[in-house]
Enzyme design. Sequence first.
Site, short mmCIF file in Angstrom:
data_model
loop_
_atom_site.label_atom_id
_atom_site.label_comp_id
_atom_site.label_asym_id
_atom_site.label_seq_id
_atom_site.Cartn_x
_atom_site.Cartn_y
_atom_site.Cartn_z
N TYR A 3 0.86 -1.18 0.00
CA TYR A 3 0.00 0.00 0.00
C TYR A 3 0.90 1.23 0.00
O TYR A 3 1.56 1.52 0.99
CB TYR A 3 -0.91 -0.02 1.21
CG TYR A 3 -2.00 1.04 1.26
CD1 TYR A 3 -2.27 1.88 0.19
CD2 TYR A 3 -2.77 1.19 2.40
CE1 TYR A 3 -3.28 2.83 0.25
CE2 TYR A 3 -3.78 2.13 2.48
CZ TYR A 3 -4.02 2.96 1.41
OH TYR A 3 -5.02 3.91 1.47
N LYS A 16 -1.42 -1.33 -3.96
CA LYS A 16 -2.47 -0.31 -4.01
C LYS A 16 -1.73 1.01 -4.08
O LYS A 16 -1.04 1.41 -3.16
CB LYS A 16 -3.36 -0.37 -2.77
CG LYS A 16 -4.43 0.70 -2.74
CD LYS A 16 -5.29 0.60 -1.49
CE LYS A 16 -6.30 1.73 -1.45
NZ LYS A 16 -7.11 1.68 -0.22
N ILE A 73 -8.81 -0.32 -5.66
CA ILE A 73 -9.29 -0.63 -4.32
C ILE A 73 -9.88 0.69 -3.85
O ILE A 73 -9.17 1.62 -3.52
CB ILE A 73 -8.16 -1.14 -3.40
CG1 ILE A 73 -7.58 -2.44 -3.98
CG2 ILE A 73 -8.69 -1.36 -1.98
CD1 ILE A 73 -6.37 -2.98 -3.25
#
Length: 180
Positions: free
Chosen positions: A20, A48, A90
């Site tokens: 992330y 992400k 996402i």
Amino acid sequence: GLIAHYTTIANAVNIPIILYNVSGRTGMKIAPETCAELAKVPNIVGIKEACGDLSAVAKTAALCGPDFDIYSGNDDQTIPIMSIGGTGCISTAANVIPADYHQMTTDFLKGRCKAALKLQLKMIPLIQALFSEVNPIPVKAALNMMGYIEKEYRLPMCEPENATLYLLYDTLSKYGVPIK
């Protein structure tokens, strides 16, 4: 440090891991070169990407190759990120408008780029409203307005400002989202 950290986590579990990259919350970015090193770890399968830097995302895609999934972590950059190798998103906004989000990404993946872009641009005011305060405060308020969840915030989150509530109500109504 990031390579050692994520490699240690990956070696401790038997499930796929998605990195992330959210510099707005961590104060640092995962560099494309760092991501390329981490992509060599078998169960690190994607990222992400919420750094906001499309050039860095493109470089990550080039360095990591097509088997490494890149998901947009910024709802307003889903189509731009998909156009440079991203897999999807996402999403925060998809909690509020799941059918439109699904349609947009499906349209893009099936080559209907103009239809995908039209939806991406239609979503911009709603996305801006959903990020008018720290996420997930506005999306929780929106879902409450839609009748899906109770109004509950755990510290350090608190209820949104009245101006945010008015903005959300107005934006949801203009978008056509049913409010209860």
